[in-house]
Design an enzyme around this catalytic site. Structure first.
Site, mmCIF file in Angstrom:
data_model
loop_
_atom_site.group_PDB
_atom_site.id
_atom_site.type_symbol
_atom_site.label_atom_id
_atom_site.label_comp_id
_atom_site.label_asym_id
_atom_site.label_seq_id
_atom_site.Cartn_x
_atom_site.Cartn_y
_atom_site.Cartn_z
ATOM 1 C CE LYS A 53 -4.009 -2.003 2.351
ATOM 2 N NZ LYS A 53 -4.858 -1.956 3.553
ATOM 3 C CB CYS A 71 -1.541 0.520 8.507
ATOM 4 S SG CYS A 71 -0.557 1.753 9.342
ATOM 5 C CG ASP A 72 -3.602 -4.966 5.384
ATOM 6 O OD1 ASP A 72 -4.365 -4.344 4.622
ATOM 7 O OD2 ASP A 72 -3.831 -6.119 5.778
ATOM 8 C CB SER A 73 -5.108 -4.951 10.858
ATOM 9 O OG SER A 73 -4.602 -3.698 11.275
ATOM 10 N N GLY A 108 0.795 -4.529 10.143
ATOM 11 C CA GLY A 108 2.018 -4.113 9.481
ATOM 12 C C GLY A 108 2.000 -2.605 9.291
#
Length: 198
Positions: A53, A71-73, A108
């Site tokens: 991203k 960010c990624d969850s 992340g």
């Protein structure tokens, strides 16, 4: 002059966390196809997605000179990475499997300084202990639609808050962004988060 901060995410929760911390990010949605990306572990998957991203947005002309945050969850349960559920049926099954158990919410984070090309990235982990909502409570929660839009089919700052008994780690990380980790990543790039306050 304050550096431009760009959030490479359409998450209102992440935007809210940044604003509450005194920052004023612009939002540029990456459009990354999350389903096309894989990694060996849930923690690595969260990081690879965050980097994808941030990279996508940092390459765009409108992000030139800015600090880009991606960010990624994902929720790690039994070694599996659980993102957003595909539909209400999957959200219901997931909540029934999570009841009375603990999972690890992995987020992340990737920060790219487009002015220098430097980057810093890491994953934050928070243990989440789920309560035991009844079948009726699960059905009502799924019917609200909220779990279809969030990683792990739950959120700490929404309707599922009563169904989460406790967490061990940073609460913002569960909502979508760890401010302490963001501060450390900015520090690695030689930037103090206080310099980004507005």
């Amino acid at each position: 002059m304050t550096r431009r901060l760009v959030l490479a995410s359409q998450s209102p929760a992440r935007l809210g966390l940044l604003r509450q911390a005194g920052l004023a990010p612009e939002v540029i949605v990456s459009g990354v196809d999350e389903d096309a990306i894989s990694a060996p572990t849930p923690g690595e998957l969260a990081l690879v997605l965050a980097e994808a991203k941030a990279d996508t947005v940092a390459a765009r002309p409108e992000a030139a000179g800015a600090l880009v945050v991606g960010c990624d969850s994902v929720l790690e349960l039994d070694g599996e990475a659980l993102g957003k559920p595909a539909d209400a049926e999957e959200a219901t099954a997931r909540w029934k499997s999570m009841r009375g158990r603990a999972g690890i919410l992995q987020t992340g984070h990737c920060v790219i300084d487009t002015a220098t090309g430097q980057r810093a990235a890491a994953t934050a982990s928070t243990t989440v202990r789920f309560g035991e909502p009844t079948d009726a409570e699960v059905a009502a929660y799924v019917a609200s639609g909220e779990p279809l839009y969030v990683a792990g089919a739950f959120t700490l700052d929404g309707r599922s808050a009563p169904f989460i008994d406790s967490i061990d780690g940073n609460h913002g990380n569960v909502i979508g962004l760890s401010m302490p980790l963001l501060r450390r990543l900015l520090g690695e790039l030689g930037i103090s988060i206080t310099d980004l306050w507005v």
